[in-house]
Motif scaffolding. Structure first.
Motif, mmCIF file in Angstrom:
data_model
loop_
_atom_site.group_PDB
_atom_site.id
_atom_site.type_symbol
_atom_site.label_atom_id
_atom_site.label_comp_id
_atom_site.label_asym_id
_atom_site.label_seq_id
_atom_site.Cartn_x
_atom_site.Cartn_y
_atom_site.Cartn_z
ATOM 1 N N ILE A 158 0.709 -0.690 -0.107
ATOM 2 C CA ILE A 158 -0.302 -0.018 -0.020
ATOM 3 C C ILE A 158 0.885 1.456 0.266
ATOM 4 N N ARG A 159 0.240 2.479 -0.519
ATOM 5 C CA ARG A 159 1.199 3.228 -0.225
ATOM 6 C C ARG A 159 1.544 3.833 0.474
ATOM 7 N N ALA A 160 3.007 3.991 1.030
ATOM 8 C CA ALA A 160 3.568 4.658 2.178
ATOM 9 C C ALA A 160 2.731 6.102 2.596
ATOM 10 N N SER A 161 2.433 6.824 1.690
ATOM 11 C CA SER A 161 1.576 7.675 2.235
ATOM 12 C C SER A 161 0.651 7.231 2.929
ATOM 13 N N VAL A 162 -0.441 6.528 2.487
ATOM 14 C CA VAL A 162 -1.577 5.714 3.583
ATOM 15 C C VAL A 162 -1.248 5.086 5.073
ATOM 16 N N ALA A 163 0.023 4.509 4.839
ATOM 17 C CA ALA A 163 0.072 3.935 5.883
ATOM 18 C C ALA A 163 0.879 5.224 6.889
ATOM 19 N N VAL A 164 1.246 5.735 6.035
ATOM 20 C CA VAL A 164 1.424 7.097 7.707
ATOM 21 C C VAL A 164 0.006 7.563 8.202
ATOM 22 N N ALA A 165 -0.405 7.773 7.062
ATOM 23 C CA ALA A 165 -1.924 8.845 7.659
ATOM 24 C C ALA A 165 -2.919 7.629 8.870
ATOM 25 N N ALA A 166 -2.538 6.304 8.211
ATOM 26 C CA ALA A 166 -3.225 5.408 9.641
ATOM 27 C C ALA A 166 -3.112 5.493 10.462
ATOM 28 N N ALA A 167 -1.535 5.384 10.581
ATOM 29 C CA ALA A 167 -0.721 5.173 11.487
ATOM 30 C C ALA A 167 -1.127 6.158 12.653
ATOM 31 N N ARG A 168 -1.144 7.535 11.966
ATOM 32 C CA ARG A 168 -1.349 8.697 12.503
ATOM 33 C C ARG A 168 -2.958 8.784 13.091
ATOM 34 N N ALA A 169 -3.340 7.693 12.535
ATOM 35 C CA ALA A 169 -5.441 8.145 12.968
ATOM 36 C C ALA A 169 -5.119 7.311 14.280
ATOM 37 N N LEU A 170 -4.452 6.174 14.308
ATOM 38 C CA LEU A 170 -4.316 5.204 15.101
ATOM 39 C C LEU A 170 -4.126 5.804 16.468
ATOM 40 N N PHE A 171 -2.837 6.719 16.941
ATOM 41 C CA PHE A 171 -1.957 7.204 17.382
ATOM 42 C C PHE A 171 -3.015 8.261 17.942
ATOM 43 N N ALA A 172 -4.245 9.311 16.997
ATOM 44 C CA ALA A 172 -5.137 9.928 17.055
ATOM 45 C C ALA A 172 -5.688 9.584 18.495
ATOM 46 N N HIS A 173 -6.869 8.501 18.147
ATOM 47 C CA HIS A 173 -7.265 7.380 18.796
ATOM 48 C C HIS A 173 -6.808 6.910 19.881
ATOM 49 N N GLY A 174 -5.812 7.794 20.429
ATOM 50 C CA GLY A 174 -4.955 6.813 21.630
ATOM 51 C C GLY A 174 -4.248 5.816 21.829
ATOM 52 N N MET A 175 -4.038 4.948 20.706
ATOM 53 C CA MET A 175 -3.984 3.830 20.426
ATOM 54 C C MET A 175 -2.362 3.930 20.552
ATOM 55 N N ARG A 176 -1.485 4.493 21.719
ATOM 56 C CA ARG A 176 -0.294 4.316 21.019
ATOM 57 C C ARG A 176 0.434 3.607 22.076
ATOM 58 N N THR A 177 -0.034 3.049 23.148
ATOM 59 C CA THR A 177 1.035 2.066 23.369
ATOM 60 C C THR A 177 0.151 0.443 23.286
ATOM 61 N N PRO A 178 0.873 -0.446 23.448
ATOM 62 C CA PRO A 178 0.045 -1.780 23.872
ATOM 63 C C PRO A 178 -0.882 -2.437 23.940
ATOM 64 N N ARG A 179 -1.197 -1.641 25.290
ATOM 65 C CA ARG A 179 -1.906 -1.680 26.257
ATOM 66 C C ARG A 179 -3.464 -0.892 25.742
ATOM 67 N N ARG A 180 -2.725 -0.131 24.698
ATOM 68 C CA ARG A 180 -4.238 0.414 25.001
ATOM 69 C C ARG A 180 -4.676 0.432 23.082
ATOM 70 N N MET A 181 -4.002 -0.040 22.724
ATOM 71 C CA MET A 181 -4.054 -0.835 21.035
ATOM 72 C C MET A 181 -4.858 -2.655 21.857
ATOM 73 N N ALA A 182 -4.405 -2.562 22.340
ATOM 74 C CA ALA A 182 -5.233 -4.419 23.225
ATOM 75 C C ALA A 182 -6.273 -4.032 23.366
ATOM 76 N N ALA A 234 -8.122 -1.634 22.956
ATOM 77 C CA ALA A 234 -8.990 -0.992 21.594
ATOM 78 C C ALA A 234 -9.678 -2.368 21.256
ATOM 79 N N THR A 235 -10.596 -1.952 20.706
ATOM 80 C CA THR A 235 -12.021 -3.081 20.134
ATOM 81 C C THR A 235 -11.380 -3.308 18.427
ATOM 82 N N TRP A 236 -11.783 -4.376 18.394
ATOM 83 C CA TRP A 236 -11.312 -4.451 16.822
ATOM 84 C C TRP A 236 -12.431 -3.466 15.640
ATOM 85 N N GLN A 237 -12.823 -3.230 16.263
ATOM 86 C CA GLN A 237 -13.957 -1.921 15.169
ATOM 87 C C GLN A 237 -13.730 -0.536 15.179
#
Length: 219
Positions: free
Chosen positions: A53-77, A79-82
């Motif tokens: 996938i385009r690198a720009s899309v991957a970067v944007a997706a990472a920024r979105a995950l982090f903006a929604h608080g999924m910045r640590t393994p605990r917060r990622m785990a 979070a719901t799948w949805q």
């Protein structure tokens, strides 16, 4: 390396850095430090960048995950799948969103279980052995050889015992630019942000052409 080749290579890397020297971590808003949170964020980014996938899309997706608080393994785990799917979709990462949402959850659990949420433990386990580090990274769901390459390429300024490491795409970019292809010789002229820029040159032939043109103008 001869003086002539070295001067030519330096012009190329100067032009490369000037135009394309931003690391993918910086682009994703990750302020890399040798602490658990940014190291985990780099792992997430490496997972996303390793898909077709385009690198720009991957970067944007990472920024979105982090903006929604999924910045640590605990917060990622936690979070719901949805929630993970929705954040990935917000960043435009739709082709692999469902599978990646599952991998991110499983990967976060593994980081918590195996390394107590702190990838510096993996660094200690590898004890300076680059292949051991990459093998440890490949234990994480979604991190294959390409993802491990990305992580090591971007982390080595913090973990210098694992360098010089450019990965397959970095070497391909060097070849496209007429730079030395061996890691040892390439390390003489390409450091730090040059490594990410070499990957950009590998992914986009137009970048390589622009860099060569700008380097010739520096003579």
């Amino acid at each position: 390396m001869s003086r002539e080749v070295s001067a030519s290579a330096r012009r190329i890397t100067d032009a490369l850095l000037e135009g394309y020297g931003r690391t993918y971590a910086a682009e994703a808003g990750v302020r890399l430090r040798d602490t658990p949170q940014p190291l985990y964020q780099l792992l997430v980014l490496s997972d996303l960048l390793s898909a077709r996938i385009r690198a720009s899309v991957a970067v944007a997706a990472a920024r979105a995950l982090f903006a929604h608080g999924m910045r640590t393994p605990r917060r990622m785990a936690d979070a719901t799948w949805q929630q993970r799917v929705d954040a990935l979709g917000e960043g435009g990462y739709r082709r692999y969103d469902e599978r990646t949402a599952t991998q991110l959850g499983e990967g976060a659990e593994l980081v918590l279980d195996v390394w107590k949420g702190d990838l510096r433990r993996l660094r200690a386990e590898a004890d300076g052995d680059g292949e051991a580090l990459r093998a440890g990274l490949r234990r994480v769901p979604g991190i294959g050889p390409g993802g491990a390459d990305i992580f090591v390429r971007e982390v080595q300024d913090l973990w210098p015992e694992f360098g010089p490491w450019f990965g397959a795409k970095g070497v391909r970019g060097a070849e496209r630019l007429g730079l030395p292809a061996s890691a040892g010789r390439l390390a003489e002229v390409a450091r730090g942000r040059d490594r990410a820029a070499l990957v950009r040159a590998a992914l986009d032939p137009e970048i390589a052409g622009t860099v060569r043109e700008n380097a010739r103008a520096r003579k």
